[in-house]
Design an enzyme around this catalytic site. Sequence first.
Site, PDB file in Angstrom:
ATOM      1  N   LYS A   1       0.718  -1.267   0.082  1.00 29.65           N
ATOM      2  CA  LYS A   1      -0.008   0.198  -0.074  1.00 29.65           C
ATOM      3  C   LYS A   1       0.886   1.245  -0.088  1.00 29.65           C
ATOM      4  CE  LYS A   1      -3.636  -2.394   2.284  1.00 29.65           C
ATOM      5  NZ  LYS A   1      -4.456  -2.971   3.616  1.00 29.65           N
TER       6      LYS A   1
ATOM      7  N   GLN B   1      -4.391  -1.414   9.594  1.00 28.64           N
ATOM      8  CA  GLN B   1      -4.028  -2.808   9.237  1.00 28.64           C
ATOM      9  C   GLN B   1      -4.765  -3.839   9.998  1.00 28.64           C
ATOM     10  OE1 GLN B   1      -3.279  -3.364   6.115  1.00 28.64           O
ATOM     11  NE2 GLN B   1      -3.941  -5.514   6.428  1.00 28.64           N
TER      12      GLN B   1
ATOM     13  N   ASP C   1     -11.137   2.953   4.084  1.00 31.43           N
ATOM     14  CA  ASP C   1     -11.441   1.545   3.977  1.00 31.43           C
ATOM     15  C   ASP C   1     -12.771   1.393   3.837  1.00 31.43           C
ATOM     16  OD1 ASP C   1      -9.593  -0.324   3.668  1.00 31.43           O
ATOM     17  OD2 ASP C   1      -8.861  -0.528   5.973  1.00 31.43           O
TER      18      ASP C   1
END
Length: 296
Positions: A54, A98, A121
């Site tokens: 990422k 994460q 997200d």
Amino acid sequence: MPAKLLKGAEVAKEIRAELKKEVESLKEKHGVVPGLVTILVGENPASQSYVRAKQKTAHELGFHSVQDNQPADLSEDKLLALIDKYNKDPQIDGILVQLPLPKGVNENKILLAIDPSKDVDAFHPVNVGKLMIGEPDYLPCTPAGIQELLIRSGTEVSGAEVAVVGRSNIVGKPIAVMLMQKGPGANATVTVCHTRTKDVKFHTKRADIVIAAAGVTEYVKGDMIKPGAVVIDVGVNEVGKTADGKRILKGDVAFDEAVEVASAITPVPGGVGPMTITMLMKNTVRGCKLHHNIKD
Ligand code: NAP
């Protein structure tokens, strides 16, 4: 004839080139740079590799990118304080924590602490709710990647019968909601299967589009697919390691069988995975525009 491969890696490259131009234009015309922070708690090797990918992509696109690594024993309060810091940081448009988080940390509490306008997200209940009513600021990354892949491959989604295998909050539920909404790349009739579904094959076999997100290696066999259907394999299952230590990955679809039945299929790896990261970048650019009131 074997199915056409829906190479997410190639489509993702295309979208990244578009995003790179957009980032340059944001810089030139508005003097702003999209900012993304990825917070990694602990040393889970799979998480480390996702976060690295990422950050690499964010860097390549010219973002302001911050990788914040924290020890596995970071307390919940300290993590909440960290999120608060990035919520207030004007250089940061997207905050990604994460998952999974180490045991003892309440994931829901952490995700709730992220400012919904920085929740790239799209896991925050505010964003989940907005998606449900068809007015999303952000689309969740993996489902958004799947939908984009369907659109860009010219798959007819409107009016299609879709069978989704899996009902997780990350993949199964949101992709089902997205594909049944009104709008481009949607308007489908969606069936969602899970472990209590009496006959999964009955549903997949009559679907024009099968989306496999069960987390079970090669669960969807060739005989569960209607000839000519489009198959999207979301699964990422580690089945071993190569001699040089690289992970060997298989999907949730028995690829060798399915490729002989379907008209199009995503490979694993190189299918949905690269699209997911790209959609995260797209959300961060969107966040930047939202925060600076820049219209499309
Ligand atoms: P998850 O949270 O474990 O959910 C799996 C879902 O599949 C559950 O709803 C479960 O049903 C259902 N399921 C499991 N076994 C089944 C069976 N035998 N028959 C019917 N349904 C079954 O998984 P997830 O987070 O959605 O991830 C799914 C897969 O996608 C995993 O392999 C994951 O690694 C991968 N993934 C890939 C990406 C990417 O970017 N490529 C992103 C996210 C996830 P119940 O609800 O009844 O338990």
